[in-house]
Design a protein around this motif. Structure first.
Motif, short mmCIF file in Angstrom:
data_model
loop_
_atom_site.label_atom_id
_atom_site.label_comp_id
_atom_site.label_asym_id
_atom_site.label_seq_id
_atom_site.Cartn_x
_atom_site.Cartn_y
_atom_site.Cartn_z
N LEU A 1 -38.15 -13.52 -43.63
CA LEU A 1 -37.41 -13.98 -44.81
C LEU A 1 -35.98 -14.34 -44.47
O LEU A 1 -35.26 -14.90 -45.30
CB LEU A 1 -37.43 -12.89 -45.88
CG LEU A 1 -38.81 -12.46 -46.38
CD1 LEU A 1 -38.69 -11.36 -47.42
CD2 LEU A 1 -39.57 -13.65 -46.95
N LEU A 2 -35.56 -14.03 -43.24
CA LEU A 2 -34.18 -14.30 -42.82
C LEU A 2 -34.07 -15.49 -41.90
O LEU A 2 -33.08 -16.20 -41.89
CB LEU A 2 -33.59 -13.07 -42.13
CG LEU A 2 -33.62 -11.77 -42.93
CD1 LEU A 2 -33.00 -10.65 -42.13
CD2 LEU A 2 -32.88 -11.96 -44.25
N ASP A 3 -35.10 -15.71 -41.07
CA ASP A 3 -35.08 -16.78 -40.09
C ASP A 3 -36.42 -17.53 -40.18
O ASP A 3 -37.46 -17.00 -39.78
CB ASP A 3 -34.87 -16.22 -38.69
CG ASP A 3 -34.76 -17.29 -37.62
OD1 ASP A 3 -35.03 -18.47 -37.92
OD2 ASP A 3 -34.40 -16.95 -36.48
N ALA A 4 -36.38 -18.74 -40.69
CA ALA A 4 -37.61 -19.51 -40.91
C ALA A 4 -38.35 -19.84 -39.62
O ALA A 4 -39.52 -20.25 -39.66
CB ALA A 4 -37.29 -20.80 -41.66
N ASN A 5 -37.70 -19.66 -38.46
CA ASN A 5 -38.34 -19.95 -37.18
C ASN A 5 -39.12 -18.76 -36.63
O ASN A 5 -39.86 -18.91 -35.65
CB ASN A 5 -37.30 -20.38 -36.15
CG ASN A 5 -36.76 -21.77 -36.41
OD1 ASN A 5 -37.53 -22.71 -36.55
ND2 ASN A 5 -35.45 -21.89 -36.49
N GLN A 6 -38.96 -17.58 -37.24
CA GLN A 6 -39.59 -16.38 -36.72
C GLN A 6 -40.90 -16.08 -37.45
O GLN A 6 -40.92 -15.98 -38.68
CB GLN A 6 -38.64 -15.18 -36.86
CG GLN A 6 -37.34 -15.32 -36.11
CD GLN A 6 -37.51 -15.21 -34.61
OE1 GLN A 6 -38.52 -14.71 -34.11
NE2 GLN A 6 -36.53 -15.68 -33.87
N PHE A 7 -41.99 -15.95 -36.67
CA PHE A 7 -43.30 -15.66 -37.22
C PHE A 7 -43.93 -14.49 -36.47
O PHE A 7 -43.58 -14.21 -35.31
CB PHE A 7 -44.24 -16.87 -37.10
CG PHE A 7 -43.85 -18.05 -37.93
CD1 PHE A 7 -44.39 -18.22 -39.21
CD2 PHE A 7 -42.96 -19.00 -37.46
CE1 PHE A 7 -44.05 -19.31 -39.99
CE2 PHE A 7 -42.60 -20.09 -38.23
CZ PHE A 7 -43.15 -20.25 -39.50
N GLN A 8 -44.87 -13.83 -37.12
CA GLN A 8 -45.76 -12.89 -36.45
C GLN A 8 -47.20 -13.28 -36.79
O GLN A 8 -47.50 -13.65 -37.92
CB GLN A 8 -45.50 -11.45 -36.90
CG GLN A 8 -44.24 -10.84 -36.32
CD GLN A 8 -44.10 -9.38 -36.68
OE1 GLN A 8 -44.80 -8.85 -37.54
NE2 GLN A 8 -43.17 -8.70 -36.00
N PHE A 9 -48.06 -13.21 -35.76
CA PHE A 9 -49.48 -13.44 -35.93
C PHE A 9 -50.20 -12.12 -35.66
O PHE A 9 -49.81 -11.36 -34.77
CB PHE A 9 -50.00 -14.51 -34.96
CG PHE A 9 -49.50 -15.90 -35.28
CD1 PHE A 9 -50.27 -16.76 -36.05
CD2 PHE A 9 -48.27 -16.34 -34.81
CE1 PHE A 9 -49.82 -18.04 -36.35
CE2 PHE A 9 -47.80 -17.61 -35.10
CZ PHE A 9 -48.58 -18.46 -35.87
N LYS A 10 -51.24 -11.86 -36.42
CA LYS A 10 -51.99 -10.61 -36.28
C LYS A 10 -53.47 -10.92 -36.16
O LYS A 10 -54.03 -11.65 -36.98
CB LYS A 10 -51.74 -9.70 -37.48
CG LYS A 10 -52.56 -8.41 -37.45
CD LYS A 10 -52.20 -7.50 -38.62
CE LYS A 10 -52.63 -8.05 -39.96
NZ LYS A 10 -52.42 -7.09 -41.07
N ILE A 11 -54.10 -10.36 -35.12
CA ILE A 11 -55.55 -10.43 -34.97
C ILE A 11 -56.08 -9.02 -35.21
O ILE A 11 -55.71 -8.09 -34.50
CB ILE A 11 -55.95 -10.91 -33.57
CG1 ILE A 11 -55.29 -12.25 -33.25
CG2 ILE A 11 -57.46 -11.01 -33.44
CD1 ILE A 11 -55.51 -12.72 -31.83
N SER A 12 -56.91 -8.86 -36.23
CA SER A 12 -57.37 -7.52 -36.58
C SER A 12 -58.78 -7.58 -37.16
O SER A 12 -59.04 -8.39 -38.06
CB SER A 12 -56.42 -6.91 -37.62
OG SER A 12 -56.86 -5.65 -38.05
#
Length: 273
Positions: free
Chosen positions: A177-188
């Motif tokens: 919510l602070l940096d539009a370039n930062q993502f996390q992907f989750k495989i679960s």
């Protein structure tokens, strides 16, 4: 650290929307010839931003030296305009190590979300400095809350390393919510342990992906817990050396949905492959 003599080949994760490839180049780390004196430095590729998780109370700042001979204490000066952070005035390298950690502690409740807190570090001028890195380091510390996990796609992971077979996975994604370039992907779930989540951090602006959380994926009958991370995390945090994403790249192609990850599987006695 002694390598376990087990040969592992490549992983491929292919799907209509998301794909992952694990390029299992051996993680033998052979540094270039360097001077014998201590020569202390901050790594040139050290991240400039520290993103904190909810409730976090401390983080570590890495500092390095050329020679591992003998214990060495180095004086550190720091500046923190906020007065929130507690930073020691020195750091000690243990005998036989080229990396030490500067602990930075703070009261999480005093942090304001979405605010950046700059902290600067400098190696005392009386210490032997190195041309391999920087004598100063500036970090922006921030509490970076994330949006909710959303389903990103489905893919098939083909195992050809620690175990064999295929699994179909749902992949989830959330954005800072602070940096539009930062993502996390989750495989679960992921791996032999169906309770395991594999988290991939991704910076869109640099196309840098990381698997830098030590994640247990299985239990070996002889060696115990089996962990996975990217090779750079292993070199930095397990071997205590300095890894490079230029040598072991981890990237993501948003057009094809393909991750290319240099991963490593390891236990307390060493690594596989």
């Amino acid at each position: 650290m002694k390598s376990i003599n087990t040969l592992l080949s490549a992983l491929f994760f292919l799907g209509a929307i998301v794909g992952i490839t694990s390029c299992t180049e051996e993680a033998d780390y052979t540094p270039a010839q360097k001077p014998e004196n201590a020569q202390v430095y901050f790594a040139t590729d050290e991240a400039s931003t520290v993103s904190l998780e909810t409730g976090q109370q401390s983080f570590m700042v890495s500092i390095y030296r050329i020679s591992p001979k003998g214990a060495l204490t180095v004086n550190i000066t720091s500046q923190d305009e906020s007065g929130i952070f507690t930073i020691p005035s020195s750091v000690t390298f243990a005998e036989g190590t080229t990396k030490a950690e500067i602990p930075v502690s703070f009261d999480f409740d005093k942090l304001e979300p979405e605010k950046k807190y700059p902290i600067s570090f400098a190696i005392d001028g009386n210490s032997e400095l190195s041309e391999y890195g920087n004598s100063e380091l500036v970090l922006n510390v921030q509490y970076a809350p994330w949006g909710a996990w959303e389903k990103f796609g489905t893919g098939v992971y083909t195992y050809s390393l620690y175990w064999g077979g295929k699994d179909s996975y749902d992949i989830y994604r959330k954005q800072s919510l602070l940096d539009a370039n930062q993502f996390q992907f989750k495989i679960s779930p992921w791996g032999a342990n169906k309770d395991t989540e594999l988290i991939i951090d991704y910076n869109k602006s640099t196309n840098q992906a990381k698997v830098y959380r030590e994640t247990q994926v299985a239990t070996h009958s002889t060696y115990g817990a089996v962990y996975v991370s990217d090779i750079v995390y292993y070199i930095d945090n397990i071997e205590g050396k300095t890894g490079s994403y230029e040598k072991y790249p981890c990237t993501f192609n948003p057009e094809t949905g393909l991750f290319s990850l240099n991963l490593i599987y390891y236990v307390g006695a060493g690594y596989f492959g």
